[in-house]
Design an enzyme around this catalytic site. Sequence first.
Site, PDB file in Angstrom:
ATOM      1  CB  CYS A 222       1.830  10.527   7.600  1.00 14.57           C
ATOM      2  SG  CYS A 222       1.821  10.351   5.814  1.00 14.57           S
TER       3      CYS A 222
ATOM      4  CB  CYS B  44      -0.917   0.001   1.216  1.00 16.27           C
ATOM      5  SG  CYS B  44      -1.999  -1.398   1.234  1.00 16.27           S
TER       6      CYS B  44
END
Length: 281
Positions: free
Chosen positions: A105, A35
Amino acid sequence: MWDYTEKVKDHFLHPRNVGEIKDPDGVGEVGSLACGDALKFMFKLDKNKKIKEAKFQTFGCGSAIASASVLTEMVVGKTLEEAEKITNRDIAEALGGLPEEKMHCSVMGREALEAAIANTRGIDIKKELEGEVICKCFGITDKEIERVIKDNQLSSVADVTHYTKAGGGCETCHPKIEEILLSLKGEVKKEPVEAKPPPKRKLTNIQRMKLIEETIEREIRPALQTDGGDIDLVDIEGNKVIVTLRGTCSSCPSSDFTLKGFAQGKLREFVSDEIEVMVES
Ligand code: FES
């Protein structure tokens, strides 16, 4: 392109504490190379059970590197109980903020820290978050989505995509993400929509080329652009689809996984099981 703070740029260009710790007391690994993002986070405790050192290794974009780097500084000197209170928002704030599209993130950093703390306690966090895989493109379960929605008070599918990447590829999981959002608001959808890829049909050569182009535009490019990368179609020779990768994808160590795991998977799902994707040589 994204508007990054000076702190994000500094941690990206000069990441702190990259590498491995010998005999760490806790290790957490999250994400997946297929991914495009993966993070390994580890720490060592001192005799007072406070974190004395933390390090990380990652395959990911600049925000993933910056989030992990700043996290290694945030945890030092903290007990496990104090460290586990760090949220993904705290990580983003320590960087002076992250673009909404990059909040996943900070979530990845927090999840890696949580997994490392659980590892110290002998718990496998992956088992705790096991559930129904809602987003097949990015392998994200209902439990992971629910948790991020609650932690960050998210209210739309786009928010969920920004914070988890779920829904950032083929979009067939959007109805299910909407159901989760609704159920957390106390609403239940009467007729849940089953997410299915479109049925494959017999195509002429021209239709097939058009479908390949459309699939790249609709299913593949937006997901790569989420991480500052991009893809261009160069040529189609029978079942061979020849492409070039641009932006962060071109230099990414996981570009092979992006091509074979993600791009080829999407083209096989939407066009033909025989498609082979390769980079222009
Ligand atoms: S299944 Fe979620 S984006 Fe494809």
